[in-house]
Design an enzyme around this catalytic site. Sequence first.
Site, PDB file in Angstrom:
ATOM      1  N   SER A 147       9.710 102.372 -33.444  1.00  0.00           N
ATOM      2  CA  SER A 147      11.112 101.829 -33.042  1.00  0.00           C
ATOM      3  C   SER A 147      11.272 100.505 -32.499  1.00  0.00           C
ATOM      4  CB  SER A 147      11.887 102.946 -32.258  1.00  0.00           C
ATOM      5  OG  SER A 147      12.162 104.131 -33.080  1.00  0.00           O
ATOM      6  N   LYS A 151      13.330  97.868 -33.948  1.00  0.00           N
ATOM      7  CA  LYS A 151      14.781  97.576 -33.752  1.00  0.00           C
ATOM      8  C   LYS A 151      15.083  96.562 -32.833  1.00  0.00           C
ATOM      9  CE  LYS A 151      15.746 102.351 -34.547  1.00  0.00           C
ATOM     10  NZ  LYS A 151      14.978 103.193 -34.563  1.00  0.00           N
ATOM     11  N   SER A 208      18.258 104.535 -30.161  1.00  0.00           N
ATOM     12  CA  SER A 208      17.396 104.427 -31.271  1.00  0.00           C
ATOM     13  C   SER A 208      17.658 104.889 -32.414  1.00  0.00           C
ATOM     14  CB  SER A 208      15.751 104.844 -30.785  1.00  0.00           C
ATOM     15  OG  SER A 208      14.954 104.357 -31.667  1.00  0.00           O
TER      16      SER A 208
END
Length: 416
Positions: free
Chosen positions: A77, A80, A142
């Site tokens: 993640s 991102k 997230s």
Amino acid sequence: MPQDADLNFNRLFNMARARFAGAGLLFVALLALVAQPVPAAAQGTFQTPAPSAILVDFSTGAILFEKDADRRMAPGSLVKIMTAAVVFNELHAGKITPDTPFMVSVNAWRRGGGPSGGAAMFAEVNKPVRVEDLLIGALTVSGNDAAIALAEGVSGTETAFAMKMNELGSAIGLTNSAFRNAQGFADPDQVSTAKDMAQLARYVIRTFPQYYPLFSVPDIEWSKIKQRNRNPLLNAGVGADGLQAAWLRDVGYHIVGSALQANRRLIVVVMGAKSEKERIEEAKRLLEWGFHSFEYRQLFAAQTELGRANVFGGDAGSVGLAPREPVMLLLPRNTPDKIVSRVTYTSPLRAPVAKGTEVAKLEIMRGQLKVLEVPLVTTEEVAVGSLWQRALDGATVTVGDTARDLTNQLMAKLKK
């Protein structure tokens, strides 16, 4: 050909000039103040069990600590942050606004929303959501659905959006990263490093201060589901105010964080920690160590001439090199390390040379660690020289090449 020179800080300026002037090399005057005796306790005394980590001073980009920071890993993640950076660029360019609605497609909902079982914003399928809300969903909890919706809204498909991610990564100097999707799902070709993630975080904070607070929104509520920000560093008591955490099976726990104390900002990255506990403890320890163990010192004032570069075909044989801004560095309060500099440029420069042209760089080393790199610009204009001056430069190059060729031939004969 590249030219460089390494000098210790305790060498005097005049000695450097006398040694290198006219020799086709660069010199740099280094401050005696950093050679003053201090007790030992810098990078060499800090240890972390994390496989890969880095601590960077936000203001200067100086590396305060690194451990295997170029190790390539699946970022999860953490991508991102790059997803947000691409969207921030779209906002800055006026192509979209925070209120622009993006549709949450069936693909975004199924692969990244509630049905997926992963981290989700829980946006409703086939419903429009404002860009700002999607950013908050992607950066605070997230949300994979939010990240996919942003990618599809900007570029039509995640694949096309990933191309923008890689283009931006290349533009800002992420030399060991490759992006394949917007949300961080496992992909063997999607990799990054602690050093690249620190560079990305610094870029986002510097370039988009108006959007950076989106990383620290404390909680969101969507589809009647309330969630708190998933970045554990925000509540660790070290002044952290952003970025992202991640976990991948068989890889470990990652975190990218930034903290501010007494007007000093540091960026920390830990990758591959074996547990949530280790991830947060090591990130916190690195930040606390950085804030307490270093202090700012000005090495050189703005426009200080640090060396001269050879000029071919000009009305002057060389041109001064200087930093545009003051050269500041966070230096350990307690370190025995020698501070060494190296100035490099491609020699010779070719006339005409305009004043203020970036042609060289200053590298600062602390021990074996390169901690800072600063561009250097020309201090004056060098016009095209007379026919005689250009002929003389050409003859000098020819003589130099001939002498080098003869030397190589002689060495080859001696080896036989």
